[in-house]
Design a protein around this motif. Structure first.
Motif, PDB file in Angstrom:
ATOM      1  N   SER A   1       0.683  -1.085   0.100  1.00  0.00           N
ATOM      2  CA  SER A   1      -0.404  -0.210   0.101  1.00  0.00           C
ATOM      3  C   SER A   1       0.942   1.088  -0.028  1.00  0.00           C
ATOM      4  O   SER A   1       0.812   2.132  -0.849  1.00  0.00           O
ATOM      5  N   LEU A   2       1.631   1.486   0.660  1.00  0.00           N
ATOM      6  CA  LEU A   2       2.860   2.391   0.642  1.00  0.00           C
ATOM      7  C   LEU A   2       3.478   2.539  -0.343  1.00  0.00           C
ATOM      8  O   LEU A   2       3.410   3.906  -0.885  1.00  0.00           O
ATOM      9  N   THR A   3       4.042   1.571  -1.114  1.00  0.00           N
ATOM     10  CA  THR A   3       4.650   1.445  -2.079  1.00  0.00           C
ATOM     11  C   THR A   3       3.533   2.065  -3.707  1.00  0.00           C
ATOM     12  O   THR A   3       4.140   2.982  -4.420  1.00  0.00           O
ATOM     13  N   LYS A   4       2.172   1.746  -3.350  1.00  0.00           N
ATOM     14  CA  LYS A   4       1.129   2.445  -4.645  1.00  0.00           C
ATOM     15  C   LYS A   4       0.365   3.144  -4.599  1.00  0.00           C
ATOM     16  O   LYS A   4      -0.294   4.092  -5.016  1.00  0.00           O
ATOM     17  N   ILE A   5       0.306   3.793  -3.193  1.00  0.00           N
ATOM     18  CA  ILE A   5       0.067   5.122  -2.577  1.00  0.00           C
ATOM     19  C   ILE A   5       0.684   6.845  -3.632  1.00  0.00           C
ATOM     20  O   ILE A   5       1.760   7.083  -3.406  1.00  0.00           O
ATOM     21  N   PRO A   6      -0.320   7.394  -4.650  1.00  0.00           N
ATOM     22  CA  PRO A   6       0.417   7.956  -5.034  1.00  0.00           C
ATOM     23  C   PRO A   6       0.657   9.765  -4.186  1.00  0.00           C
ATOM     24  O   PRO A   6       0.268   9.515  -3.519  1.00  0.00           O
ATOM     25  N   LEU A   7       2.182  10.162  -4.347  1.00  0.00           N
ATOM     26  CA  LEU A   7       2.120  11.518  -3.687  1.00  0.00           C
ATOM     27  C   LEU A   7       2.467  12.555  -4.473  1.00  0.00           C
ATOM     28  O   LEU A   7       2.604  12.290  -5.245  1.00  0.00           O
ATOM     29  N   ASP A   8       1.172  13.624  -3.618  1.00  0.00           N
ATOM     30  CA  ASP A   8       1.099  14.262  -5.051  1.00  0.00           C
ATOM     31  C   ASP A   8       1.643  16.267  -4.018  1.00  0.00           C
ATOM     32  O   ASP A   8       0.846  16.458  -2.969  1.00  0.00           O
TER      33      ASP A   8
END
Length: 194
Positions: A28-35
């Protein structure tokens, strides 16, 4: 059966549950987009019209009032303000939250086209501009020189600006300030009459 007794009696099962939770957390941490800069849409549009050499009262009467009257009929409008000053007219239209700004600006252009024929011939075509905070500069740099400001300006124009424009993802680079070349011409009336 309590959690404590389950943990003691079935340690392998508990270890597997913990591993599954950790794996789900990592995925989940690697797949969450960071904007860092989320897209924001402000429901505001501006109509800008230019009529050079005309005072604010004439601008108000000839340009601002007809355009403001036409734009006031656009749907889902919340508030309208107008500013008339030397040679320019600004009409700021605020819409209700959630309004599709592409459709609203298109509707504004259509309404302005209806009154264009009643505007003076010398008036530049009114521009409808959507207020877009995403188009605002992300970074602003300031430079100064203790020596020659003209030399610094030529370095910025010739070297720094082109290199920054070549960076991937940079849409626009603009410079402001510095010295501008100008020519002053002094005339003697007596010599002109000859």
């Amino acid at each position: 059966m309590s959690l404590y007794s389950f943990s003691v009696k079935k340690p392998i099962t508990l270890l597997m549950i913990v591993c599954v939770v950790i794996i789900i957390g990592i995925v989940s941490l690697t797949k969450i987009p960071l904007d860092l800069l989320p897209k924001i849409e402000v429901p505001v549009a501006v109509v800008s019209t230019s009529y050079k050499g005309v005072g604010p009262e004439e601008i108000e009467k000839l340009i601002t009032e007809p355009i403001e009257g036409a734009v006031a009929t656009v749907g889902s409008m919340k508030n309208i303000q107008s500013i008339s000053y030397d040679g320019n007219s600004l009409i700021i239209v605020e819409f209700n939250s959630g309004t599709d700004m592409d459709f609203a600006s298109l509707e504004m252009r259509e309404k302005i086209d209806l009154v264009k024929g009643f505007l003076p011939d010398e008036v530049e075509s009114p521009m409808v501009i959507k207020v877009d905070p995403n188009a605002m500069p992300i970074i602003q740099l300031s430079f100064y020189s203790e020596e020659d400001l003209g030399k610094l300006q030529s370095i910025l124009m010739g070297i720094v600006k082109p290199r920054i424009e070549r960076i991937e993802g940079v849409a626009n680079v603009s410079l402001s300030g510095g010295k501008e070349k100008e020519v002053n011409i002094s005339l003697e009336e007596g010599e002109l009459e000859k």
